[in-house]
Design an enzyme around this catalytic site. Sequence first.
Site, mmCIF file in Angstrom:
data_model
loop_
_atom_site.group_PDB
_atom_site.id
_atom_site.type_symbol
_atom_site.label_atom_id
_atom_site.label_comp_id
_atom_site.label_asym_id
_atom_site.label_seq_id
_atom_site.Cartn_x
_atom_site.Cartn_y
_atom_site.Cartn_z
ATOM 1 N N GLU A 37 24.164 7.387 -12.199
ATOM 2 C CA GLU A 37 25.185 6.473 -11.670
ATOM 3 C C GLU A 37 24.535 5.639 -10.574
ATOM 4 O OE1 GLU A 37 26.509 6.976 -8.398
ATOM 5 O OE2 GLU A 37 27.625 5.098 -8.629
ATOM 6 N N ASP A 72 35.101 -2.871 -5.748
ATOM 7 C CA ASP A 72 35.868 -1.638 -5.604
ATOM 8 C C ASP A 72 35.786 -1.076 -4.195
ATOM 9 O OD1 ASP A 72 33.180 -1.287 -6.424
ATOM 10 O OD2 ASP A 72 33.560 0.763 -7.037
ATOM 11 N N HIS A 113 36.193 2.360 -8.885
ATOM 12 C CA HIS A 113 35.558 3.618 -8.512
ATOM 13 C C HIS A 113 35.911 4.074 -7.088
ATOM 14 C CE1 HIS A 113 32.965 2.970 -12.037
ATOM 15 N NE2 HIS A 113 32.738 1.753 -11.581
ATOM 16 N N ASP A 114 35.640 3.233 -6.121
ATOM 17 C CA ASP A 114 35.604 3.679 -4.732
ATOM 18 C C ASP A 114 36.940 4.132 -4.147
ATOM 19 O OD1 ASP A 114 33.000 1.260 -3.870
ATOM 20 O OD2 ASP A 114 32.931 3.206 -4.894
HETATM 21 O O1 RIB Z 1 28.699 3.180 -9.931
HETATM 22 C C1 RIB Z 1 29.780 2.644 -9.211
HETATM 23 C C2 RIB Z 1 29.481 2.599 -7.745
HETATM 24 O O2 RIB Z 1 28.350 1.759 -7.497
HETATM 25 C C3 RIB Z 1 30.625 1.971 -6.931
HETATM 26 O O3 RIB Z 1 30.626 2.502 -5.641
HETATM 27 C C4 RIB Z 1 30.243 0.533 -6.899
HETATM 28 O O4 RIB Z 1 30.831 -0.150 -5.783
HETATM 29 C C5 RIB Z 1 28.750 0.633 -6.729
HETATM 30 O O5 RIB Z 1 28.471 0.855 -5.352
HETATM 31 CA CA CA Z 2 30.453 0.962 -3.729
#
Ligand code: RIB
Ligand code: CA
Length: 314
Positions: A164, A14, A239-240
């Site tokens: 997270e 991501d 996500h990113d």
């Molecule tokens: O939890 C998701 C995040 O952690 C994203 O940024 C993924 O690339 C990892 O870095």
């Molecule tokens: Ca990331």
Amino acid sequence: MPRKIILDCDPGHDDALAIVLAQGSPEIDLVGITTVAGNQTLDKTTLNARRVCTVAGITDVPICAGCPAPLVRPLVTAAHIHGESGLDGPQWGEPQVPVSDEHAVDFIIRTVMESDGDITLVPVGPLTNIALAMRKEPRIVAKVREVVLMGGSTARGNHTPAAEFNIIVDPEAAAAVFSAPWPVTMVGLNLTHQAGAGPEVVERVRALGTPLAGTVVELLHFFASTYKAAEGRPHPPVHDPCAVARVARPELVEVVDAFVVVETKGEWTSGMTVTDLTGRLGKAPNAKVATVLHREEFWDEMVDAIAALGQPGR
Ligand code: RIB
Ligand code: CA
């Protein structure tokens, strides 16, 4: 006027899409890419940033390697999601773009201090580089326009039930970032889980027919396989790029004001972004927290960026 950003990342599937969106979006001026250990070790995340820039034809953005380990804790990586290389799926050629001699922390400090106060930091990995930059040069806190980070969650975590991944890898760094007096926007899992890359998205990308689009499809296929195995998710959450989208098109990522604090001592809750959305703790809000993603427009932005970068000879 495009928003100037430094993308601090740990590629990562991501993260790769975040690089593409940042460079392919007309609303963003990608001033630099800094890498950090997270999804994989620093050597791998840095090589992966170079790989992505090579395939995307990004030759004019400096790539600076940063911290190989968190501030205090041992490094935890995520091969179960991103593979041993950190970017499994495609067959990668030799990268054609270099890594700078300048350390990421020094690049962040120099770029911010030389700026007119118009640099936005977009960290999408563990916050180690950002925390060290603040400690080495505290003046950047007043000079940075905004920190828009992918990390945390207003609800459950993903690496533990409470935390997270980006936050739990370096909770001490995250605590420093959230407690500093600069504008912080948290784009957490509660938002990014709205950005699942379903089959219709994959087909839109595939239909672009460029080498970059083909690489993105291969990345999404691998990402889908590991997210299905790890979390039973049918569509992998990208996500990113959600953090980049918040900077490029703020209206696509709705936010609310809230008090956010990072737990660093909990036996079971370390790395949790404790988010007070209703003022129960009596603390003034210190962050904007992303809540609603305008998913269709987000994917339009993402696909347009892939198309923009994928033009041969661009
Ligand atoms: O939890 C998701 C995040 O952690 C994203 O940024 C993924 O690339 C990892 O870095
Ligand atoms: Ca990331």
